[in-house]
Design an enzyme around this catalytic site. Structure first.
Site, PDB file in Angstrom:
ATOM      1  N   HIS A 308      78.419 -58.932  14.203  1.00 31.82           N
ATOM      2  CA  HIS A 308      79.883 -58.930  14.073  1.00 31.82           C
ATOM      3  C   HIS A 308      80.490 -59.148  15.441  1.00 31.82           C
ATOM      4  CE1 HIS A 308      83.926 -57.603  12.963  1.00 31.82           C
ATOM      5  NE2 HIS A 308      83.557 -57.878  11.723  1.00 31.82           N
ATOM      6  N   ASP A 366      79.065 -56.974   4.601  1.00 36.39           N
ATOM      7  CA  ASP A 366      78.595 -57.925   3.593  1.00 36.39           C
ATOM      8  C   ASP A 366      77.126 -57.769   3.244  1.00 36.39           C
ATOM      9  OD1 ASP A 366      81.019 -59.140   3.183  1.00 36.39           O
ATOM     10  OD2 ASP A 366      80.787 -60.435   4.922  1.00 36.39           O
TER      11      ASP A 366
HETATM   12  N1  CMC Z   1      71.239 -63.694  12.937  1.00 34.24           N
HETATM   13  C1  CMC Z   1      70.574 -64.099  14.052  1.00 34.24           C
HETATM   14  N2  CMC Z   1      71.139 -64.172  15.274  1.00 34.24           N
HETATM   15  C2  CMC Z   1      72.428 -63.818  15.387  1.00 34.24           C
HETATM   16  C3  CMC Z   1      73.177 -63.386  14.281  1.00 34.24           C
HETATM   17  C4  CMC Z   1      72.535 -63.328  13.022  1.00 34.24           C
HETATM   18  N3  CMC Z   1      73.200 -62.923  11.942  1.00 34.24           N
HETATM   19  N4  CMC Z   1      74.449 -63.108  14.676  1.00 34.24           N
HETATM   20  C5  CMC Z   1      74.482 -63.360  15.988  1.00 34.24           C
HETATM   21  N5  CMC Z   1      73.262 -63.781  16.425  1.00 34.24           N
HETATM   22  C6  CMC Z   1      72.913 -64.094  17.824  1.00 34.24           C
HETATM   23  C7  CMC Z   1      73.542 -65.389  18.285  1.00 34.24           C
HETATM   24  O1  CMC Z   1      72.691 -66.490  18.035  1.00 34.24           O
HETATM   25  C8  CMC Z   1      73.719 -65.104  19.770  1.00 34.24           C
HETATM   26  O2  CMC Z   1      72.444 -65.200  20.391  1.00 34.24           O
HETATM   27  P1  CMC Z   1      72.345 -65.694  21.962  1.00 34.24           P
HETATM   28  O3  CMC Z   1      73.125 -64.683  22.758  1.00 34.24           O
HETATM   29  O4  CMC Z   1      70.899 -65.719  22.242  1.00 34.24           O
HETATM   30  O5  CMC Z   1      72.984 -67.082  21.988  1.00 34.24           O
HETATM   31  C9  CMC Z   1      74.101 -63.631  19.807  1.00 34.24           C
HETATM   32  O6  CMC Z   1      73.496 -63.055  18.616  1.00 34.24           O
HETATM   33  C10 CMC Z   1      75.609 -63.373  19.795  1.00 34.24           C
HETATM   34  O7  CMC Z   1      76.143 -64.015  18.645  1.00 34.24           O
HETATM   35  P2  CMC Z   1      77.478 -64.854  18.586  1.00 34.24           P
HETATM   36  O8  CMC Z   1      77.318 -65.932  17.556  1.00 34.24           O
HETATM   37  O9  CMC Z   1      77.893 -65.249  19.958  1.00 34.24           O
HETATM   38  O10 CMC Z   1      78.477 -63.764  18.049  1.00 34.24           O
HETATM   39  P3  CMC Z   1      79.891 -64.032  17.461  1.00 34.24           P
HETATM   40  O11 CMC Z   1      80.698 -62.814  17.749  1.00 34.24           O
HETATM   41  O12 CMC Z   1      80.440 -65.343  17.889  1.00 34.24           O
HETATM   42  O13 CMC Z   1      79.618 -64.142  15.859  1.00 34.24           O
HETATM   43  C11 CMC Z   1      79.246 -63.580  13.604  1.00 34.24           C
HETATM   44  C12 CMC Z   1      79.736 -63.093  14.978  1.00 34.24           C
HETATM   45  C13 CMC Z   1      79.631 -62.541  12.548  1.00 34.24           C
HETATM   46  C14 CMC Z   1      79.934 -64.899  13.243  1.00 34.24           C
HETATM   47  C15 CMC Z   1      77.721 -63.777  13.671  1.00 34.24           C
HETATM   48  O14 CMC Z   1      77.103 -62.549  13.996  1.00 34.24           O
HETATM   49  C16 CMC Z   1      77.169 -64.305  12.353  1.00 34.24           C
HETATM   50  O15 CMC Z   1      77.209 -65.515  12.115  1.00 34.24           O
HETATM   51  N6  CMC Z   1      76.622 -63.414  11.454  1.00 34.24           N
HETATM   52  C17 CMC Z   1      76.148 -63.834  10.175  1.00 34.24           C
HETATM   53  C18 CMC Z   1      77.319 -64.054   9.215  1.00 34.24           C
HETATM   54  C19 CMC Z   1      77.952 -62.761   8.766  1.00 34.24           C
HETATM   55  O16 CMC Z   1      77.278 -61.823   8.351  1.00 34.24           O
HETATM   56  N7  CMC Z   1      79.287 -62.726   8.791  1.00 34.24           N
HETATM   57  C20 CMC Z   1      80.062 -61.597   8.268  1.00 34.24           C
HETATM   58  C21 CMC Z   1      80.914 -60.944   9.297  1.00 34.24           C
HETATM   59  S1  CMC Z   1      81.557 -59.369   8.672  1.00 34.24           S
HETATM   60  C22 CMC Z   1      82.650 -59.771   7.405  1.00 34.24           C
HETATM   61  C23 CMC Z   1      83.876 -60.421   7.895  1.00 34.24           C
HETATM   62  O17 CMC Z   1      84.619 -59.807   8.672  1.00 34.24           O
HETATM   63  O18 CMC Z   1      84.147 -61.544   7.464  1.00 34.24           O
END
Ligand code: CMC
Length: 431
Positions: A308, A366
Site C-alpha cells: 500500500h 483487498d
Molecule cells: N508484490 C510484489 N512487489 C511489490 C508489491 C506487490 N504487491 N507491491 C509493491 N511491490 C514492490 C515494488 O515492486 C517496489 O519494489 P522496488 O523498491 O524493488 O522497486 C516496492 O515494493 C515499492 O512499491 P511501489 O510500487 O513503489 O509502491 P507504490 O506505493 O507505488 O504502490 C501499490 C502501492 C498498492 C500500487 C502496490 O503495492 C501494488 O501494486 N499492490 C498490489 C495491488 C493492490 O493490492 N492494490 C490494492 C491497494 S489497497 C486498496 C485500495 O486502496 O485501492
C-alpha cells in the site's frame, strides 16, 4: 492552521525563499508552497504525489506506519464493531455521530431515495449482457445526471445535500441491477422494510420464483465490508472525484469518474485480482513458486492484495476483514474453505520473506475481502462494484468538503516539459 514555523528554501546562487508551515491536528505538518512559483519561477516535481498534500481535509486520517485509520477521529475498529454503515455515512458527511432522532431521519431519507427513474432500465438494456459490471456502472451512474436536473446546482447547499442522498441511496439499486442484467434475471425493486444492506442483498439475490431469506450474519459481514471501504483520504479515485468536481462538474459525473478510476487493478480492482490470483495458484504447494515470481520484476507478477502507498504496517482494515472472513465461513459451515487456507498460507510465507519484510509489504483490505464476498455468493466480477457502492459516501463527503472550502480552486497541476524545444515545420516532401 498556520504556525510560526517557516521552511526556508535555498535555490539558484544563494537565493532564499521562505514558506509557511501549516500545522496538522495529527500527522505530518505541510510546507505551504502555493507562492513558490511567484517567488522563484520554479515548480515542484512530484509524480504520483509522493510528498504532496493536494488539499486539507477533516474527514479521514491514516497513520501508515502505525496502521491507524480514523473516520472523523473515530478508530475504524470501534466503528466496525459498534455501528452500522448508515451511521458511518452520517458521520462522514456531517462530522459527528447521529443521535437517535438524526439517525432515524437520515435512514428514512436514504430509504426513500432507493428507487431509480424507471427509464434507467433502458440504459441497462443497451449494454451487452456479458459486459463487465463496472463498465455498466460507470455509464449508468454518469447517466443519473440526465435524470436528476433538480439537484445539479453545485452552488446550492440543498442541491448538494439531495444529490449526496440520491447517490448513497441509489448505488445499491444500480449495482444490483448491473448484476441482475448480467445474470439475465429480472431487476428486483428495493424494499423499504429492510435495512440498507439487507435490502441490497435481496436486490442481488431475490428472484420472483421464491422468497429471499435475510441471514443476519451475512448482512452484518457485508455491512462491515461497506464500513471498511467507506473512505480512505486522498487515494486515486477520491482525488479523481475532487479534480473532476473542481471544474464545477455535477456530482453524478464526478462519482462516475471516481468509479472509472477505482476500476484499475492497482486500486479497487485489486480484490478481484487477488481472488483470481488465489484461484490461479490453486494449491498451498504452489505458493513458494508464486512468491518467487512476485519477487521477480521481469515476471510482471505482483502479489495482489499486498502493499500500500500509505500503510507500511498491517492495514487495519485487513485485520478486521480477516476476522469477518472467519465469522462468515463459520456461519456457512465453510471453515475449511480452500482459498481461505491458501490465503493464510500465502500471507504467512510472504510476511516471513525478506523481500516483503524489507519493503514493508503487508496484506491490504483487498487480500481477504474477496474471500468474504465469494462466500456471500457475490461473483468476482462484482467485487469492485461493491467497493464503489461503499466508497460513494467517502467520495461525496470529500466532494462536499471541497465545494464548501473557501480556498477551493480548479485543480490544475503543472509539468516538467522535457519535449522538443521550439522548431519549424519542414514541408512533407522534404522530411
Ligand atoms: N508484490 C510484489 N512487489 C511489490 C508489491 C506487490 N504487491 N507491491 C509493491 N511491490 C514492490 C515494488 O515492486 C517496489 O519494489 P522496488 O523498491 O524493488 O522497486 C516496492 O515494493 C515499492 O512499491 P511501489 O510500487 O513503489 O509502491 P507504490 O506505493 O507505488 O504502490 C501499490 C502501492 C498498492 C500500487 C502496490 O503495492 C501494488 O501494486 N499492490 C498490489 C495491488 C493492490 O493490492 N492494490 C490494492 C491497494 S489497497 C486498496 C485500495 O486502496 O485501492
Amino acid at each position: 492552521m498556520s504556525t510560526n514555523n517557516k521552511a526556508v528554501l535555498t535555490y539558484g546562487e544563494g537565493k532564499t525563499a521562505e514558506f509557511p508551515v501549516l500545522k496538522a491536528t495529527i500527522g505530518p505538518d505541510v510546507i505551504d508552497i502555493r507562492s513558490l512559483y511567484g517567488k522563484t519561477g520554479q515548480f515542484t516535481y512530484d509524480p504520483g504525489f509522493l510528498s504532496t498534500a493536494s488539499c486539507s481535509s477533516k474527514i479521514t486520517y491514516i497513520d501508515g506506519d502505525e496502521g491507524v485509520l480514523l473516520y472523523r477521529g473515530y478508530p475504524i475498529e470501534q466503528l466496525a464493531a459498534k455501528c452500522d454503515f448508515l451511521e458511518v455515512c452520517y458521520l462522514l458527511l456531517n462530522g459527528e455521530m447521529p443521535n437517535q432522532e438524526q439517525n432515524k431521519e437520515f435512514v428514512n431519507t436514504i430509504t426513500r431515495h432507493t428507487m431509480v427513474h424507471d427509464q434507467m432500465t433502458r440504459f441497462f438494456q443497451g449494454f451487452r449482457r456479458d459486459a463487465h459490471p463496472m463498465a455498466v456502472l460507470v455509464g449508468t451512474v454518469g447517466a443519473l445526471s440526465a435524470f436528476y436536473h433538480d439537484s445539479l446546482d453545485i452552488n446550492n447547499p440543498e442541491h448538494r445535500r439531495v444529490s449526496a442522498m440520491r447517490l448513497i441511496a441509489k448505488l445499491p439499486t444500480m449495482v444490483a441491477m448491473a448484476y441482475k442484467y448480467n445474470m439475465g434475471q429480472p431487476f428486483v425493486y428495493p424494499r423499504n422494510d429492510l435495512s440498507y444492506t439487507a435490502n441490497f442483498m435481496q436486490m442481488m439475490f431475490a428472484v420472483p420464483a421464491e422468497d429471499y431469506k435475510v441471514n443476519d450474519v451475512l448482512v452484518r459481514a457485508l455491512d462491515r465490508i461497506f464500513i471498511l471501504h467507506a473512505d480512505h483520504e486522498q487515494n486515486a479515485s477520491t482525488s479523481t472525484v475532487r479534480l473532476s468536481g473542481s471544474s464545477g462538474a455535477n456530482p453524478f459525473a464526478c462519482i462516475a469518474a471516481g468509479i472509472a478510476c477505482l476500476w484499475g487493478p492497482a486500486h479497487g480492482g485489486a480484490n478481484e485480482a487477488a481472488l483470481n490470483m488465489l484461484e490461479q495458484i490453486g494449491d498451498v504447494s504452489k505458493v513458494g513458486e508464486f512468491i518467487t515470481k512476485a519477487k521477480d520484476k521481469n515476471s510482471g507478477v505482483k502479489l495482489m492484495g499486498f502493499g500500500h502507498r500509505v500503510y507500511k504496517n498491517y492495514d487495519p482494515r485487513a485485520k478486521l476483514m480477516r476476522e469477518t472472513c472467519y465469522e462468515v465461513l463459520n456461519a456457512l459451515g465453510l471453515e475449511n474453505d480452500r482459498l481461505f487456507k491458501l490465503a493464510m498460507a500465502l500471507e504467512k510465507i510472504a510476511l516471513e520473506d525478506d523481500y516483503f519484510v524489507q519493503r514493508k509489504l503487508y496484506p491490504n483490505v483487498d487480500f481477504y475481502s474477496g474471500i468474504v464476498q465469494r462466500a456471500l455468493g457475490i461473483p468476482t466480477s462484482m467485487f469492485t462494484c461493491i467497493f464503489s457502492l461503499a466508497r460513494t459516501v467517502g467520495w461525496i463527503a470529500q466532494w462536499q468538503e471541497m465545494i464548501a472550502d473557501p480556498e477551493y480552486k480548479i485543480g490544475r497541476p503543472r509539468q516538467l516539459y522535457d519535449g522538443a524545444p521550439r522548431r519549424d515545420l519542414v514541408p512533407m516532401n522534404k522530411r
